[in-house]
Design an enzyme around this catalytic site. Structure first.
Site, PDB file in Angstrom:
ATOM      1  CG  ASP A  88      -7.110  -6.511 -10.826  1.00 49.53           C
ATOM      2  OD1 ASP A  88      -6.378  -6.814 -11.777  1.00 49.53           O
ATOM      3  OD2 ASP A  88      -8.333  -6.254 -10.954  1.00 49.53           O
ATOM      4  CD  GLU A 184      -2.838  -6.504 -13.438  1.00 55.22           C
ATOM      5  OE1 GLU A 184      -3.094  -7.560 -14.036  1.00 55.22           O
ATOM      6  OE2 GLU A 184      -3.662  -5.583 -13.306  1.00 55.22           O
ATOM      7  CG  ASP A 267     -12.062  -6.795 -10.805  1.00 53.89           C
ATOM      8  OD1 ASP A 267     -11.535  -7.077 -11.904  1.00 53.89           O
ATOM      9  OD2 ASP A 267     -12.962  -5.950 -10.679  1.00 53.89           O
TER      10      ASP A 267
END
Length: 346
Positions: A88, A184, A267
């Protein structure tokens, strides 16, 4: 915008000289290099590499030579091939990595640009006081302006080099340890439109991290890179029970689940969800797909696409400016030419 200073040599004498500190290029002769070329020289002498071409370019105030070589390289086995890691990315913390075993690691954001911002502002003020170039009047820059501008460019070059080194070390360490990496699919171009975060997002290099993970997992280790869907709610989903929140503003940094009462860092929760996504997704289906398993089609120019023929040039008619025609007089566009038809060169 001036053209980039670069040239490419494909024929002639292109070699790495014995000793590992000199290279020989066509029309330039023997040139001493700042960095040693021992690794490439050893591969060439062992017969595991063959130099195809050399490209000389000017970048960041220095001259570089890049060799395109055909290398016979064995795939390196990663340290933990059965473990998946979810990454992340963020601004406050560059990366939060959570693997499938539950271990969470944090990589701090070095913020190279912010560290050099004071020096950059001082150098920019010095440049603004000098007599610079002016295209409207044809004014040439002064020697003092060129010297001050070179000093300002050195600050930018140092920041870029530090950022590149840090991203290389991060991506190399990740791809050498885990068998599956989940990232992502961030809309970096859209995120840069936020004027409050654009500078820090650009300094972090989100897009460059994704690009380097892609080629390092595929070429060096033959591992898997999974890209989560852009709309996958990794931050809003509870990593314990799977409940999804309707809204989670960015200023809330702690995730509190209303279903199972889990309290965890925002996170860390997103990284755990990304790591679990590697087990749930299958190749080419689901909310995430393996980006590296699709067969890569060799199509550098888009030759398999049909091209549309250009409209014939209209002749100017009397009484109408620019040769304009009435709607019922407009010529129809020719149909798409099929690939089987032969093209005539005039």
């Amino acid at each position: 915008m001036a053209a980039r200073l670069a040239c490419r040599f494909t024929t002639g004498t292109i070699r790495v000289d014995t000793g590992g500190r000199h290279v020989t290029l066509p029309r330039l002769g023997m040139i001493r290099t700042h960095e040693p070329t021992v690794k490439l020289l050893g591969r060439v002498q062992a017969g595991t590499a063959r130099i195809l071409s050399a490209t000389v370019r000017h970048e960041r105030g220095r001259w570089f030579v890049a060799f395109q070589a055909e290398v016979r390289r064995d795939l390196v086995r990663v340290a933990r091939p059965d473990v998946a890691v979810g990454i992340d990315l963020g601004v406050k913390t560059l990366a939060v990595m959570a693997d499938s075993t539950g271990e969470i690691r944090t990589v701090t954001n070095p913020k190279h640009y912010d560290a050099a911002l004071k020096r950059l502002r001082r150098a920019s003020r010095t440049v603004s006081r000098r007599r610079g170039p002016d295209r409207r009047t044809g004014q040439k820059p002064s020697r003092r302006w060129e010297k001050a501008n070179a000093q300002r460019n050195n600050v930018h070059h140092r920041v870029a080099n530090l950022r590149e080194d840090a991203l290389h070390k991060l991506t190399t360490a990740v791809t050498a340890e885990y068998g599956t990496v989940v990232v992502e699919d961030l809309n970096v171009a859209g995120m840069l439109r936020n004027r409050r975060l654009a500078r820090r997002i650009a300094d972090a290099g989100f897009g460059e991290i994704r690009r380097r993970l892609a080629y390092k997992t595929r070429r060096r280790h033959a591992t898997r890179l999974v890209a989560a869907d852009r709309w996958y709610p990794s931050s809003k989903t509870c990593s314990g029970c799977g409940a999804v929140k309707a809204k989670l503003p960015l200023h809330i940094r702690t995730y509190e689940c209303d279903a199972c009462n889990l309290v965890i860092d925002r996170d860390d929760n997103a990284a755990l969800n990304l790591a679990a996504l590697a087990v749930a997704c299958t190749t080419g289906t689901g909310v995430a797909g393996d980006q590296d398993t699709a067969p890569a089609a060799s199509n550098p120019r888009g030759a398999d696409r049909k091209t549309r023929a250009t409209r014939p040039r209209r002749k100017a008619e009397a009484g109408r400016a620019g040769g304009a025609t009435l709607p019922h007089q407009q010529q129809t566009e020719t149909r798409d030419r099929t690939q089987a038809e032969a093209l005539t060169l005039w």
